[in-house]
Design an enzyme around this catalytic site. Sequence first.
Site, PDB file in Angstrom:
ATOM      1  N   VAL A  62     -11.306 -14.169 -71.051  1.00 11.64           N
ATOM      2  CA  VAL A  62     -11.352 -14.675 -72.750  1.00 11.64           C
ATOM      3  C   VAL A  62     -11.857 -15.837 -73.259  1.00 11.64           C
ATOM      4  O   VAL A  62     -12.966 -15.379 -74.393  1.00 11.64           O
ATOM      5  CB  VAL A  62     -10.197 -13.658 -73.310  1.00 11.64           C
ATOM      6  CG1 VAL A  62      -9.991 -13.109 -73.514  1.00 11.64           C
ATOM      7  CG2 VAL A  62      -9.556 -15.121 -73.541  1.00 11.64           C
ATOM      8  N   LYS A  63     -12.422 -16.905 -72.784  1.00  9.08           N
ATOM      9  CA  LYS A  63     -12.558 -17.762 -73.310  1.00  9.08           C
ATOM     10  C   LYS A  63     -14.979 -17.594 -73.486  1.00  9.08           C
ATOM     11  O   LYS A  63     -15.457 -16.589 -72.654  1.00  9.08           O
ATOM     12  CB  LYS A  63     -12.809 -18.711 -72.187  1.00  9.08           C
ATOM     13  CG  LYS A  63     -11.142 -19.430 -72.003  1.00  9.08           C
ATOM     14  CD  LYS A  63     -10.631 -19.538 -73.526  1.00  9.08           C
ATOM     15  CE  LYS A  63      -9.072 -19.477 -73.421  1.00  9.08           C
ATOM     16  NZ  LYS A  63      -8.648 -20.177 -72.744  1.00  9.08           N
TER      17      LYS A  63
END
Length: 367
Positions: A180-181
């Site tokens: 999710v980064k």
Amino acid sequence: MENSEYGFIPYGKQYVDECDKKAVLEVLESDYLTTGPKVQEFEEALANRLGFKYVVVVSNGTTALHLASRVLLNVGDRAVTTPNSFLSTSNSILYVGAKPIFVDIENNGLINLDLVEEKLKKNKKIKAVYLVTFSGHPLDDEKVKYLKDKYGVKILYDNAHYFGKDGGVCDIATYSFHPVKHITTFEGGAVATNNEKIYKKLLRLRNHGIVKDSSMYPWEYKMVDLGYNYRLSDVACAMGLIQLEKVDMFLSKRRQIAKYYHDNLPEKIKPLYPYNEKSSYHLFVVRYPFKSFDEKAEFFIKMRQKGIGLQYHYIPINQQPFYVKKGYFKKFPQMEKYYLEAFSLPIYYSLSVKEQDYVIDCMEELL
């Protein structure tokens, strides 16, 4: 869950294209799956992009923090940090036999640096300050440098949420490449520094505390420190290299999404801070004056029923059962208010304007 035309909209997810797949496949067909040339290539590319002299890639963001703590802290030391982070920030302090000291946050979710200074004035055992660039919002570097110079403390930036040039103030910065980064290496992380001595120790600790020594025999190696197997594979680094080529595109889209939310939120829902073009916007956090956690939970459930996966970042670390048992529980007024009011909206590269409109319309309907 209702069936919307958009399917399920999570708060975050990775973007992987054919270039990523091709890069991974090339490594799978090569002679090196791990400890090969892609590791150093990725480290050098990251150092150049992030503005540090040295970068050591590791297996995830938590191991990055652990290695950083091994370098910065000794048993019995104290380190000031924020309750508004994922558990690994303060856990890494405990891993090395040191103790975290929590202070309250500001309205923008970042640690209150004035309260940090109050702690530094009173406690000479404090050897480091662990600062979190929460949601991607950059820190006040001038104030941080002032604290570092005046009190002689080591500075760590936990940049799991931030991606940008950041090599001037902190002793160490850590990064996460979770899906999710801003970029992903499946799982992965990095430790960055400008200090060569720290860099060489990080390299040892990443690989069992071993240094190579073929002065007597070709096969000889020596363990000089208690290290770990925190290596990152060539497969992951190949993925990271291709993702890094797209990071400006990813960041630009995140800022575009954030600006659209900022300008179109329902009246009673407020952004965590005014739109900031320097923020990496890992998260887009908003606040709403819920009357209770039950009301907030009901809202989360109803949004999920409409196919929208809201998230909250973060439950105060000092209120987690483990920390309460260790005596860390304390009420922080700003953190308590933030905990009740805040939640994170979907933000990721492939999110469309129509999906954002759907999220905004559903919030307006339910609140």
